[in-house]
Design a protein around this motif. Structure first.
Motif, PDB file in Angstrom:
ATOM      1  N   ASN A  37     -13.643  -5.852 -25.651  1.00  0.00           N
ATOM      2  CA  ASN A  37     -12.543  -5.108 -26.029  1.00  0.00           C
ATOM      3  C   ASN A  37     -12.636  -3.795 -24.886  1.00  0.00           C
ATOM      4  N   LEU A  38     -13.667  -3.464 -24.405  1.00  0.00           N
ATOM      5  CA  LEU A  38     -13.558  -2.169 -23.296  1.00  0.00           C
ATOM      6  C   LEU A  38     -12.996  -2.786 -22.013  1.00  0.00           C
ATOM      7  N   LEU A  39     -13.474  -4.088 -21.838  1.00  0.00           N
ATOM      8  CA  LEU A  39     -12.966  -4.705 -20.507  1.00  0.00           C
ATOM      9  C   LEU A  39     -11.272  -5.027 -20.634  1.00  0.00           C
ATOM     10  N   ARG A  40     -10.971  -5.527 -21.803  1.00  0.00           N
ATOM     11  CA  ARG A  40      -9.669  -5.865 -21.948  1.00  0.00           C
ATOM     12  C   ARG A  40      -8.708  -4.710 -22.258  1.00  0.00           C
ATOM     13  N   GLU A  49      -5.218  -0.091 -21.921  1.00  0.00           N
ATOM     14  CA  GLU A  49      -5.494  -1.138 -20.864  1.00  0.00           C
ATOM     15  C   GLU A  49      -6.860  -1.026 -20.129  1.00  0.00           C
ATOM     16  N   GLY A  50      -7.465  -1.984 -20.113  1.00  0.00           N
ATOM     17  CA  GLY A  50      -8.898  -2.041 -19.623  1.00  0.00           C
ATOM     18  C   GLY A  50      -8.764  -2.746 -18.308  1.00  0.00           C
ATOM     19  N   VAL A  51      -9.947  -2.771 -17.537  1.00  0.00           N
ATOM     20  CA  VAL A  51      -9.832  -3.211 -16.052  1.00  0.00           C
ATOM     21  C   VAL A  51      -9.686  -4.560 -16.006  1.00  0.00           C
ATOM     22  N   LEU A  52      -9.602  -5.243 -17.250  1.00  0.00           N
ATOM     23  CA  LEU A  52      -9.461  -6.801 -17.127  1.00  0.00           C
ATOM     24  C   LEU A  52      -8.392  -7.259 -18.147  1.00  0.00           C
ATOM     25  N   VAL A  53      -7.404  -6.194 -18.458  1.00  0.00           N
ATOM     26  CA  VAL A  53      -6.233  -6.308 -19.458  1.00  0.00           C
ATOM     27  C   VAL A  53      -5.611  -7.659 -19.264  1.00  0.00           C
TER      28      VAL A  53
END
Length: 160
Positions: A37-40, A49-53
């Motif tokens: 969830n942090l990445l997404r 929006e995370g870095v890999l949203v």
């Protein structure tokens, strides 16, 4: 009668393994879901929006790899601490290989939900990956680790 006592003893022993495995898995779950969830979604902070949203599969693979490192340590030192050690390299390699199979099992519902069914919300991604996929992958992992990674001690042949 003796046989039923032996069966009860074995189930009781396995119950302890299952409980420890699930506790270690619970920690791995927190690492996996939190990092996913942090990445997404940047954990819902800021713009969400995370870095890999736009890359749910990549985010899931990264989160599972990190969680795998945590769960290997927990399973080796607690869940199956009484099992024979067959070498860290062998165990770690098998653990990661079998976790790769578990990862494929875990990611499959996410891929189907997100890309085939078009369910792309954070809730849909989390249910597919972290409920359905996780349950399927966890069941596979328990039996695979128990059978191939952290093997039961060889018992001496019974002589009559």
């Amino acid at each position: 009668m003796r046989e039923s006592g032996a069966v009860r003893q074995r189930l009781s022993s396995m119950g302890g393994e299952v409980a420890r495995f699930l506790a270690v898995g619970g920690l791995g779950f927190v690492v996996d879901v939190g990092l996913f969830n942090l990445l997404r979604f940047n954990l819902g902070l800021g713009d969400g929006e995370g870095v890999l949203v736009d890359k749910p599969i990549t985010a899931k693979i990264i989160s599972v790899v990190v969680a795998t490192m945590v769960t290997y340590a927990g399973n080796r030192t607690w869940t199956w601490r009484d099992r024979e050690r067959s070498g860290v390299l062998r165990e770690y390699s098998l653990f990661f290989l079998l976790n790769g199979v578990g990862l494929a099992i875990t990611v499959l519902p996410l891929a189907i939900s997100h890309y085939v069914l078009g369910l792309t919300s954070p809730l849909a991604d989390n249910i597919a990956a972290n409920v359905v996929g996780l349950a399927m992958g966890t069941t596979f992992r328990f039996f695979a680790y128990r059978r191939w990674v952290f093997r039961a001690p060889q018992s001496a042949p019974v002589t009559v």
